[in-house]
Design an enzyme around this catalytic site. Structure first.
Site, short mmCIF file in Angstrom:
data_model
loop_
_atom_site.label_atom_id
_atom_site.label_comp_id
_atom_site.label_asym_id
_atom_site.label_seq_id
_atom_site.Cartn_x
_atom_site.Cartn_y
_atom_site.Cartn_z
N LEU A 124 1.20 -0.97 -0.29
CA LEU A 124 0.36 -0.28 0.18
C LEU A 124 0.77 1.59 -0.33
CD1 LEU A 124 -2.79 -1.23 3.21
CD2 LEU A 124 -2.80 -1.87 0.19
N ALA B 213 0.11 5.11 -1.54
CA ALA B 213 -1.36 5.35 -2.45
C ALA B 213 -1.03 7.33 -1.40
CB ALA B 213 -3.02 5.21 -2.08
N GLN C 137 -5.60 3.51 -6.50
CA GLN C 137 -6.57 3.45 -5.08
C GLN C 137 -7.99 3.99 -5.98
OE1 GLN C 137 -5.34 3.87 -1.21
NE2 GLN C 137 -7.04 4.47 -0.66
N THR D 172 -6.76 1.64 4.41
CA THR D 172 -6.51 0.43 3.87
C THR D 172 -7.30 -0.45 3.42
OG1 THR D 172 -6.55 -0.30 6.51
CG2 THR D 172 -4.76 0.55 5.68
N GLY E 98 -4.19 0.07 16.88
CA GLY E 98 -5.22 -0.44 17.27
C GLY E 98 -4.73 -1.46 18.52
N ASN F 122 -1.49 -3.86 15.90
CA ASN F 122 -1.38 -4.41 14.40
C ASN F 122 -0.56 -3.36 14.20
OD1 ASN F 122 -1.96 -4.85 11.87
ND2 ASN F 122 -3.90 -2.95 11.97
N HIS G 208 30.71 24.66 2.39
CA HIS G 208 31.24 25.28 2.78
C HIS G 208 30.91 26.24 4.69
CE1 HIS G 208 31.23 27.71 -0.39
NE2 HIS G 208 30.02 28.00 0.20
#
Length: 419
Positions: free
Chosen positions: A6, A8, A77, A83, A141, A165, A317
Site C-alpha cells: 500500500l 497511495a 487506489q 486501508t 489499535g 497491529n 562550506h
C-alpha cells in the site's frame, strides 16, 4: 503468493519532504523506504502489486517494472480512503490463493514475515496479522486475543499496554467479500481493522504472530532519523569504492560509493554512508549516523552529525548540520547553521498538520524540503521546517516554519516572508 504493498498516501505529516513526492520513495540510508519493504517480502512472493495514487508517476519511475527479477504491477487506489479500500483496489489481480499485504511506509525485518506465514498456516486461518507489544497503545489499535487467535480489534484504547497491529497481513481472497461490507469509520475511512472484526464476528479464523524485532511506522520526519540510525548501526558494511586521498581519516564502518572523492583533511567516523559521485572535504567532520546521497558536496569547515542529506544537495562550506534532514537538490549557503538543542534542554517540538507535537528527541535540527536555496549566514531554530522550492535570503534567522515556495528575506531588521 503475491504481495500487495500500500503506497497511495500523501504523507502529510512528513511535509515538507513529501511536498512533491510520495513518502515511500523518501530515501533512508540512501535507499527508498519501500525498497526495504519489498526486500523483506521478496523471498516469499513471486509478484508485487503496488497500490498508488499521490504522485504515482514518481513512484513508478523510482521502482520500475520489476524487483529482483519479479514483476511489479501498479494499480491506482479506488475512490475513498483507508486501508480496506486500498486492498480492494488490487482485487482483480488476486487469484484463488492467499496473499500478503504490507503498508509501504513501515520498516520491519524478514523474521516478522516468516513468523506471520507460519502462524497463518499453523492455524489454518482465513487471515493473519503481525502484532507487537507496546506499553502505550494510545496511537494504535489494540489486538485482543484468545489463545492463538484474534478475538477483536479495539481502536485507540488509551494509555494501556497490549498488542498493536503493525500493518502486515495475510488474507485469503474471501476477505474482499468482507471489505465490501465494511462501513465508513468515524475518521471517514474504510479501515481494514473493521473488516477483521467483521470476519471474526462471522466465525472466520484470524491468527496473529508476535514480532519482537525492530519496527518503525514512518509517519513523522524524526522517524526517518530513527530508522537511518538503526540501519547504519545494524546493516552497514564497511566498503570503500570511491577515492580517499592521503590525509583523510576513515573510522569504520563507512560505506563510500563509486565516483565519490574524499579529500585530504576529511575526518569521517562511522557508521556513515555516502553515495556515488559525491565530493567530501577537504577539512570536514562527518560524525556517526549520517547518510549522504549521490551527487552531494560536503565541503571545507563543515560538520555533519546524525543527519540525512539527500541526493544532489550541498553543504559546501562553513556549515553545521546536526540531527537534520536535507531534501534533494538543496543548497546551504556559507555559514548556514542548524541549531538542534533547546536552551532549556527540553524535547524539541515540531508543527505537524497545524499542531505542535513532541518529537521525543532531545536533539532535533531542521527539516528542509527539496530544491531549497539558503543564503549565507542563515541560522535555523531547532525543529523548524522549510518548504520545498523556497528561498531563504542572507542573514535570515528561521524561527518559524517556511511554507512551500516562499521567499524569506531580511529588510530593515525584520524578516519578510513572501510567495
Amino acid at each position: 503468493m503475491k504481495a500487495v504493498v500500500l503506497a497511495a498516501g500523501k504523507g502529510e505529516r512528513l511535509r515538507p519532504l513529501t511536498d512533491d513526492r510520495p513518502k515511500v520513495i523518501l530515501k533512508v540510508a540512501n535507499r527508498p523506504i519501500i525498497g526495504y519493504v519489498l526486500e523483506n517480502l521478496d523471498p516469499f512472493v513471486d509478484e508485487f502489486i503496488i497500490v498508488v495514487r499521490y504522485e504515482k508517476e514518481k513512484l513508478i519511475k523510482a521502482l520500475g517494472d520489476e524487483f529482483n527479477g519479479k514483476p511489479i504491477t501498479y494499480v491506482e487506489q479506488l475512490p475513498g480512503e483507508g486501508t480496506a479500500k486500498a486492498i480492494e483496489s488490487a482485487r482483480k489481480h488476486i487469484g484463488e490463493e492467499e496473499f500478503i499485504v504490507a503498508n509501504g511506509d513501515i520498516y520491519f525485518e524478514i523474521e516478522g514475515v516468516k513468523d506471520l506465514i507460519g502462524a497463518f498456516r499453523r492455524e489454518k486461518a482465513d487471515a493473519a496479522l503481525l502484532v507487537k507489544e507496546f506499553d502505550d497503545l494510545s496511537h494504535f489499535g489494540k489486538i485482543e486475543v484468545e489463545g492463538s487467535l484474534v478475538s477483536g480489534v479495539k481502536e485507540k484504547p488509551g494509555k494501556v499496554s497490549g498488542y498493536a497491529n503493525l500493518g502486515v497481513y495475510i488474507f485469503k481472497p474471501e476477505v474482499f467479500e468482507f471489505i465490501g461490507k465494511t462501513p465508513v469509520s468515524k475518521r471517514g475511512e474504510y479501515e481494514i481493522t473493521d473488516t477483521l472484526n467483521l470476519m471474526i464476528g462471522a466465525g472466520r479464523r484470524v491468527a496473529y504472530a508476535v514480532y519482537s524485532g525492530y519496527w518503525n511506522d514512518i509517519g513523522r520526519p524524526w522517524n526517518l532519523l530513527e530508522l537511518n540510525e538503526y540501519l547504519l548501526k545494524n546493516r552497514l558494511r564497511h566498503e570503500i569504492r570511491g577515492i580517499v586521498e592521503a590525509g583523510a581519516t576513515i573510522v569504520p564502518p563507512v560505506e563510500i560509493g563509486e565516483g565519490t572523492v574524499v579529500r585530504s583533511g576529511a575526518y569521517i567516523v562511522g557508521p556513515v554512508k555516502i553515495g556515488r559521485n559525491s565530493r567530501i572535504g577537504p577539512n570536514c567532520f562527518i560524525r556517526p549516523a549520517t547518510s549522504i546521497g549521490d551527487g552531494c558536496h560536503v565541503g571545507n569547515a563543515v560538520e555533519v552529525k546524525n543527519s540525512i542529506i539527500m541526493d544532489g544537495s550541498n553543504a559546501p562550506h562553513l556549515n553545521y548540520v546536526g540531527d537534520s534532514i536535507i531534501g534533494e537538490n538543496t543548497n546551504l549557503g556559507a555559514g548556514t547553521i542548524t541549531a538542534n538543542l533547546r536552551h532549556d534542554r527540553g524535547n524539541v517540538k515540531v508543527e505537524v498538520k497545524g499542531k505542535l507535537e513532541d518529537s521525543g528527541r532531545h536533539k532535533l535540527g531542521a527539516i528542509i524540503g527539496h530544491n531549497v536555496k539558503v543564503g549565507i549566514n542563515v541560522s535555523i531554530y531547532p525543529g523548524r521546517k522549510i518548504g520545498s522550492n523556497s528561498f531563504i535570503g542572507p542573514g535570515v534567522i528561521v524561527d518559524r516554519n517556511v511554507p512551500q515556495g516562499h521567499i524569506v528575506t531580511v529588510k530593515q531588521e525584520k524578516t519578510v516572508m513572501t510567495r
